[in-house]
Design an enzyme around this catalytic site. Structure first.
Site, PDB file in Angstrom:
ATOM      1  N   ASP A 148       0.597   2.806   6.786  1.00  0.00           N
ATOM      2  CA  ASP A 148      -0.406   2.882   5.714  1.00  0.00           C
ATOM      3  C   ASP A 148      -0.268   1.656   4.809  1.00  0.00           C
ATOM      4  OD1 ASP A 148      -2.324   4.916   4.182  1.00  0.00           O
ATOM      5  OD2 ASP A 148      -1.083   3.871   2.703  1.00  0.00           O
ATOM      6  N   TYR A 156      -2.065  -4.188  -1.589  1.00  0.00           N
ATOM      7  CA  TYR A 156      -0.620  -4.402  -1.446  1.00  0.00           C
ATOM      8  C   TYR A 156      -0.285  -5.847  -1.057  1.00  0.00           C
ATOM      9  CZ  TYR A 156      -0.881   0.728  -0.979  1.00  0.00           C
ATOM     10  OH  TYR A 156      -1.167   2.055  -1.155  1.00  0.00           O
ATOM     11  N   LYS A 164      -7.099  -0.140   3.093  1.00  0.00           N
ATOM     12  CA  LYS A 164      -7.980   0.389   2.033  1.00  0.00           C
ATOM     13  C   LYS A 164      -8.697  -0.756   1.341  1.00  0.00           C
ATOM     14  CE  LYS A 164      -4.186   3.605   1.208  1.00  0.00           C
ATOM     15  NZ  LYS A 164      -2.945   2.810   1.167  1.00  0.00           N
ATOM     16  N   HIS A 184     -10.294   2.826  -1.764  1.00  0.00           N
ATOM     17  CA  HIS A 184      -8.988   3.088  -2.374  1.00  0.00           C
ATOM     18  C   HIS A 184      -9.094   3.977  -3.622  1.00  0.00           C
ATOM     19  CE1 HIS A 184      -4.775   1.062  -2.654  1.00  0.00           C
ATOM     20  NE2 HIS A 184      -4.728   2.271  -3.171  1.00  0.00           N
ATOM     21  N   LYS A 202       7.622   5.719   1.954  1.00  0.00           N
ATOM     22  CA  LYS A 202       8.012   4.301   2.030  1.00  0.00           C
ATOM     23  C   LYS A 202       9.512   4.179   1.833  1.00  0.00           C
ATOM     24  CE  LYS A 202       9.251   0.531  -0.635  1.00  0.00           C
ATOM     25  NZ  LYS A 202      10.382   0.487  -1.607  1.00  0.00           N
ATOM     26  N   SER A 203      10.164   3.328   2.646  1.00  0.00           N
ATOM     27  CA  SER A 203      11.541   2.933   2.376  1.00  0.00           C
ATOM     28  C   SER A 203      11.813   1.592   3.033  1.00  0.00           C
ATOM     29  CB  SER A 203      12.542   3.958   2.912  1.00  0.00           C
ATOM     30  OG  SER A 203      13.848   3.478   2.627  1.00  0.00           O
ATOM     31  N   VAL A 204      12.601   0.757   2.348  1.00  0.00           N
ATOM     32  CA  VAL A 204      12.993  -0.504   2.975  1.00  0.00           C
ATOM     33  C   VAL A 204      14.326  -0.344   3.710  1.00  0.00           C
ATOM     34  CG1 VAL A 204      11.718  -1.977   1.385  1.00  0.00           C
ATOM     35  CG2 VAL A 204      14.075  -1.319   0.824  1.00  0.00           C
ATOM     36  N   ARG A 259      17.198   5.427   5.562  1.00  0.00           N
ATOM     37  CA  ARG A 259      16.220   6.350   4.964  1.00  0.00           C
ATOM     38  C   ARG A 259      14.992   6.523   5.858  1.00  0.00           C
ATOM     39  NH1 ARG A 259      16.342   4.517  -1.389  1.00  0.00           N
ATOM     40  NH2 ARG A 259      18.218   5.671  -1.968  1.00  0.00           N
ATOM     41  N   ASN A 315      13.689  10.084   7.015  1.00  0.00           N
ATOM     42  CA  ASN A 315      12.345  10.534   6.644  1.00  0.00           C
ATOM     43  C   ASN A 315      11.484  10.912   7.842  1.00  0.00           C
ATOM     44  OD1 ASN A 315      13.200   9.960   4.070  1.00  0.00           O
ATOM     45  ND2 ASN A 315      11.930   8.135   3.799  1.00  0.00           N
TER      46      ASN A 315
END
Ligand SMILES: NC(=O)C1=CN([C@@H]2O[C@H](COP(=O)(O)OP(=O)(O)OC[C@H]3O[C@@H](n4cnc5c(N)ncnc54)[C@H](OP(=O)(O)O)[C@@H]3O)[C@@H](O)[C@H]2O)C=CC1
Ligand SMILES: O=C(O)C(=O)[C@@H](O)[C@H](O)C(=O)CO
Length: 284
Positions: free
Chosen positions: A51, A56, A81, A114, A237-239, A243, A247
């Protein structure tokens, strides 16, 4: 469309027959220069749904990671979006072309308005009609909206042809959004839950940590599993690779009725992001 089979991510069928993986990966606040690496890791971990958004600034990185992954393009579901400054018909058509160019795709899977921006001088019905044109030319598989309230959706139903396939709204245990979710469901619109762990704010809640301890899972897994059992689409979201793995590891356990009720009982109608009825921000 093949979901990541080993991880058991289910798909949901949209109102035009397109299948969307129920769990994906969000890239809001992933810096553009890191996005190709971060999304590349998410694809390695097993995510098959990304997504992103024009807002962004990282669509190029998403496209680069998809291209470099060696995974067939048809196996990865990508959403983008329309940014807030492009609500006029001609601007929307051009902005969609730019997204496809930046992603390096022939076709996008899902494109969303959006924000409704109800206070600006362009009516979101004009914007939605531009989305219908984009859909009609075949370069996107489904179109939808984000942050639309029932009143905004009712106007689209009355004044345009195509029903949005999804409505992406803020949902988490402190903002259950049961009214909007029920409205969406009654009109064959899939609800997508953004900021599903409220950017981390719900993870220390004692009701959630108690369930996590009992099940031997992390608080994030418990919250994400709650979303999945409610039937919404989610894309945390995770960098961090660890995680990301947590997730997506949601499909080998279940919350019982008591656990679901206990998390639903935390609702306090508290937003972490803007209110769609008053948010009219246009990036300059
Ligand atoms: N349509 C819209 O208007 C909006 C859409 N979105 C979409 O929804 C996606 C998800 O929402 P987002 O706002 O990013 O917030 P999330 O609810 O996904 O939370 C992300 C935050 O939680 C941390 N985190 C992630 N996993 C864990 C974990 N297992 N344990 C502890 N902390 C964790 C991340 O840190 P770290 O990265 O350091 O791991 C990050 O700080 C966005 O990326 C975007 O795609 C979001 C906002 C608005
Ligand atoms: O992340 C998104 O998709 C958003 O729309 C948000 O960033 C939102 O615009 C916001 O929180 C602005 O402060």
């Amino acid at each position: 469309m093949a979901p990541a089979p080993a991880l058991g991510v289910p798909t949901i069928t949209l109102n035009n027959g397109v299948e969307i993986p129920q769990l994906g990966f969000g890239v809001y606040q992933v810096p553009p220069e890191d996005t190709a690496d971060v999304v590349g890791t998410a694809l390695e971990v097993g995510y098959r749904h990304i997504d992103t958004a024009q807002m962004y600034g990282n669509e190029k990185g998403v496209g680069e990671a998809v291209g470099a992954s060696g995974i067939d393009r048809s196996e990865i579901f990508v959403t983008s979006k329309l940014n807030n400054g492009f609500h006029r018909r001609d601007d929307a058509l051009r902005a969609f072309d730019r997204s496809l160019g930046d992603l390096g795709f022939e076709q996008l899977d899902l494109f969303l308005v959006h924000w409704p921006l109800p206070g600006i001088d362009v009516d979101y019905v004009e914007t939605w009609k531009a989305m219908e044109e984009i859909y009609a030319d075949g370069r996107v598989r489904a179109i939808g909206v984000s942050n639309f309230q029932p009143a905004h959706l009712r106007r689209l139903f009355a004044e345009s042809e195509i029903r949005p396939a999804v409505n992406q709204i803020e949902v988490h245990p402190y903002l259950a959004q049961d009214d909007v979710r029920a409205f969406d469901a009654d009109h064959e619109i899939v609800t997508e839950a953004w900021s599903p762990i409220a950017q981390g704010k719900v993870l220390d809640d004692p009701a959630i940590t108690a369930i996590a301890e009992r099940l031997g899972r992390t608080p994030a897994q418990v919250v994400l599993r709650w979303h999945v059992q409610r039937g919404d689409v989610v894309f945390p979201k995770s960098v961090s690779r660890e995680r990301m793995e947590q997730n997506i590891g949601l499909f080998d356990f279940e919350l019982d009725t008591g656990g679901m009720a206990s998390i639903s009982g935390l609702n306090r109608n508290e937003r972490t992001g803007p209110d769609p009825d008053t948010f009219n921000y246009i990036p300059r």
